[in-house]
Design a protein around this motif. Sequence first.
Motif, PDB file in Angstrom:
ATOM      1  N   LEU A 284       0.841  -1.194   0.000  1.00 12.53           N
ATOM      2  CA  LEU A 284       0.000   0.000   0.000  1.00 12.53           C
ATOM      3  C   LEU A 284       0.877   1.244   0.000  1.00 12.53           C
ATOM      4  N   LEU A 285       1.890   1.270   0.841  1.00 12.01           N
ATOM      5  CA  LEU A 285       2.786   2.419   0.906  1.00 12.01           C
ATOM      6  C   LEU A 285       3.483   2.638  -0.435  1.00 12.01           C
ATOM      7  N   ASP A 286       3.963   1.566  -1.048  1.00 15.55           N
ATOM      8  CA  ASP A 286       4.608   1.696  -2.362  1.00 15.55           C
ATOM      9  C   ASP A 286       3.648   2.299  -3.377  1.00 15.55           C
ATOM     10  N   SER A 287       2.390   1.863  -3.363  1.00 18.25           N
ATOM     11  CA  SER A 287       1.383   2.414  -4.281  1.00 18.25           C
ATOM     12  C   SER A 287       1.153   3.897  -4.013  1.00 18.25           C
ATOM     13  N   LEU A 288       1.010   4.253  -2.738  1.00 21.09           N
ATOM     14  CA  LEU A 288       0.741   5.654  -2.385  1.00 21.09           C
ATOM     15  C   LEU A 288       1.894   6.558  -2.802  1.00 21.09           C
ATOM     16  N   ARG A 289       3.118   6.040  -2.735  1.00 22.03           N
ATOM     17  CA  ARG A 289       4.287   6.835  -3.135  1.00 22.03           C
ATOM     18  C   ARG A 289       4.319   7.085  -4.636  1.00 22.03           C
ATOM     19  N   LYS A 290       3.615   6.283  -5.405  1.00 25.63           N
ATOM     20  CA  LYS A 290       3.562   6.488  -6.863  1.00 25.63           C
ATOM     21  C   LYS A 290       2.513   7.529  -7.239  1.00 25.63           C
TER      22      LYS A 290
ATOM     23  N   ARG B 118       1.265  12.318  -8.055  1.00 27.50           N
ATOM     24  CA  ARG B 118       0.832  13.055  -6.863  1.00 27.50           C
ATOM     25  C   ARG B 118      -0.460  12.468  -6.313  1.00 27.50           C
ATOM     26  N   ASN B 119      -0.772  12.811  -5.061  1.00 25.00           N
ATOM     27  CA  ASN B 119      -2.029  12.418  -4.433  1.00 25.00           C
ATOM     28  C   ASN B 119      -2.790  13.679  -4.038  1.00 25.00           C
ATOM     29  N   THR B 120      -4.094  13.658  -4.257  1.00 24.54           N
ATOM     30  CA  THR B 120      -4.956  14.764  -3.860  1.00 24.54           C
ATOM     31  C   THR B 120      -5.336  14.584  -2.394  1.00 24.54           C
ATOM     32  N   ILE B 121      -5.323  15.668  -1.631  1.00 22.76           N
ATOM     33  CA  ILE B 121      -5.721  15.627  -0.223  1.00 22.76           C
ATOM     34  C   ILE B 121      -6.954  16.509  -0.040  1.00 22.76           C
ATOM     35  N   ILE B 122      -7.957  15.975   0.639  1.00 25.66           N
ATOM     36  CA  ILE B 122      -9.168  16.728   0.977  1.00 25.66           C
ATOM     37  C   ILE B 122      -9.359  16.614   2.489  1.00 25.66           C
ATOM     38  N   ILE B 123      -9.469  17.761   3.159  1.00 26.23           N
ATOM     39  CA  ILE B 123      -9.747  17.772   4.596  1.00 26.23           C
ATOM     40  C   ILE B 123     -11.167  18.301   4.762  1.00 26.23           C
ATOM     41  N   ALA B 124     -12.059  17.416   5.188  1.00 23.54           N
ATOM     42  CA  ALA B 124     -13.462  17.825   5.290  1.00 23.54           C
ATOM     43  C   ALA B 124     -14.124  17.124   6.476  1.00 23.54           C
ATOM     44  N   HIS B 125     -15.244  16.464   6.216  1.00 20.33           N
ATOM     45  CA  HIS B 125     -16.102  15.976   7.295  1.00 20.33           C
ATOM     46  C   HIS B 125     -16.410  14.493   7.135  1.00 20.33           C
ATOM     47  N   SER B 126     -16.864  13.889   8.216  1.00 21.39           N
ATOM     48  CA  SER B 126     -17.362  12.523   8.190  1.00 21.39           C
ATOM     49  C   SER B 126     -18.707  12.508   7.461  1.00 21.39           C
ATOM     50  N   PHE B 127     -19.159  11.329   7.126  1.00 29.69           N
ATOM     51  CA  PHE B 127     -20.464  11.153   6.483  1.00 29.69           C
ATOM     52  C   PHE B 127     -21.410  10.474   7.462  1.00 29.69           C
TER      53      PHE B 127
ATOM     54  N   TYR C  21       0.721  16.159  13.465  1.00 27.18           N
ATOM     55  CA  TYR C  21       1.225  14.790  13.331  1.00 27.18           C
ATOM     56  C   TYR C  21       0.862  14.198  11.965  1.00 27.18           C
ATOM     57  N   TYR C  22      -0.350  14.487  11.505  1.00 25.66           N
ATOM     58  CA  TYR C  22      -0.819  13.979  10.200  1.00 25.66           C
ATOM     59  C   TYR C  22       0.137  14.424   9.081  1.00 25.66           C
ATOM     60  N   GLY C  23       0.446  15.717   9.064  1.00 21.89           N
ATOM     61  CA  GLY C  23       1.373  16.232   8.052  1.00 21.89           C
ATOM     62  C   GLY C  23       2.757  15.611   8.185  1.00 21.89           C
ATOM     63  N   GLU C  24       3.213  15.474   9.444  1.00 22.00           N
ATOM     64  CA  GLU C  24       4.534  14.879   9.683  1.00 22.00           C
ATOM     65  C   GLU C  24       4.590  13.442   9.168  1.00 22.00           C
ATOM     66  N   ILE C  25       3.526  12.680   9.408  1.00 19.41           N
ATOM     67  CA  ILE C  25       3.498  11.279   8.957  1.00 19.41           C
ATOM     68  C   ILE C  25       3.601  11.206   7.435  1.00 19.41           C
ATOM     69  N   LEU C  26       2.792  12.012   6.743  1.00 15.92           N
ATOM     70  CA  LEU C  26       2.807  11.948   5.275  1.00 15.92           C
ATOM     71  C   LEU C  26       4.174  12.352   4.724  1.00 15.92           C
ATOM     72  N   ARG C  27       4.816  13.342   5.344  1.00 17.79           N
ATOM     73  CA  ARG C  27       6.164  13.732   4.895  1.00 17.79           C
ATOM     74  C   ARG C  27       7.168  12.618   5.204  1.00 17.79           C
ATOM     75  N   PHE C  28       7.086  12.038   6.408  1.00 17.69           N
ATOM     76  CA  PHE C  28       7.994  10.959   6.800  1.00 17.69           C
ATOM     77  C   PHE C  28       7.860   9.764   5.844  1.00 17.69           C
ATOM     78  N   LEU C  29       6.625   9.459   5.449  1.00 22.80           N
ATOM     79  CA  LEU C  29       6.380   8.318   4.550  1.00 22.80           C
ATOM     80  C   LEU C  29       6.720   8.657   3.094  1.00 22.80           C
ATOM     81  N   ARG C  30       7.076   9.929   2.840  1.00 26.19           N
ATOM     82  CA  ARG C  30       7.426  10.401   1.491  1.00 26.19           C
ATOM     83  C   ARG C  30       6.280  10.162   0.501  1.00 26.19           C
ATOM     84  N   ILE C  31       5.096  10.545   0.913  1.00 25.62           N
ATOM     85  CA  ILE C  31       3.925  10.437   0.045  1.00 25.62           C
ATOM     86  C   ILE C  31       3.779  11.759  -0.707  1.00 25.62           C
ATOM     87  N   PRO C  32       3.837  11.718  -2.040  1.00 27.65           N
ATOM     88  CA  PRO C  32       3.778  12.964  -2.821  1.00 27.65           C
ATOM     89  C   PRO C  32       2.363  13.561  -2.830  1.00 27.65           C
TER      90      PRO C  32
END
Length: 181
Positions: free
Chosen positions: A5-11, A130-139, A53-64
């Motif tokens: 999963l991580l390898d896929s997300l990095r692509k 790249r990956n699109t990020i959306i910060i919104a609400h639960s459903f 922490y969320y931002g730090e994790i994504l940077r640490f995991l090198r997710i574009p």
Amino acid sequence: MNRSLLDSLRKGGFIFYARHGEATVGRDLPNINFQNCLTQRNLSEKGRRQAIYYGEILRFLRIPIKYPVAASPFCRTIETAQLAFGSGNVQVDPFWVEIYSLSDNLLCGDRQRILNGLQSVLESKPEEGRNTIIIAHSFPEGISLGQIPNLGTVIVKPRGIGSGYEVVSQLSLSDLSNLGS
């Protein structure tokens, strides 16, 4: 599983739909004003820590990430996005208020219009690598991506407009932090 999963997300090529960090207890006022944070629930101190922490994790995991990230106009979603990705990297999108309104008693036609709009967004492929990020609400339970915990992320693989999308994973903040291990 985590490694593939991580390898896929990095692509790239995914949409990360995340709920804002933990908010204060209470309710948004009925006459909510998006320019006045006093009319709405805001991030708690824990929510602020979660966002950083969320931002730090994504940077640490090198997710574009494709910038700017999208945020609902609520103060708690904007602050979550700014703390995670930097205030210059956030674009407020009024559409995400409509997701919040799904919890209200909407007319069937209004609910369907919102879900159709969401479908279009979730079918839209991000730019290459790249990956699109959306910060919104639960459903509401049983609707679209379902209930999402604070800073939980639903990872969606868009198939292109009109071709649908696939929910690849739903990760809590701790699931996400364990991806790299």
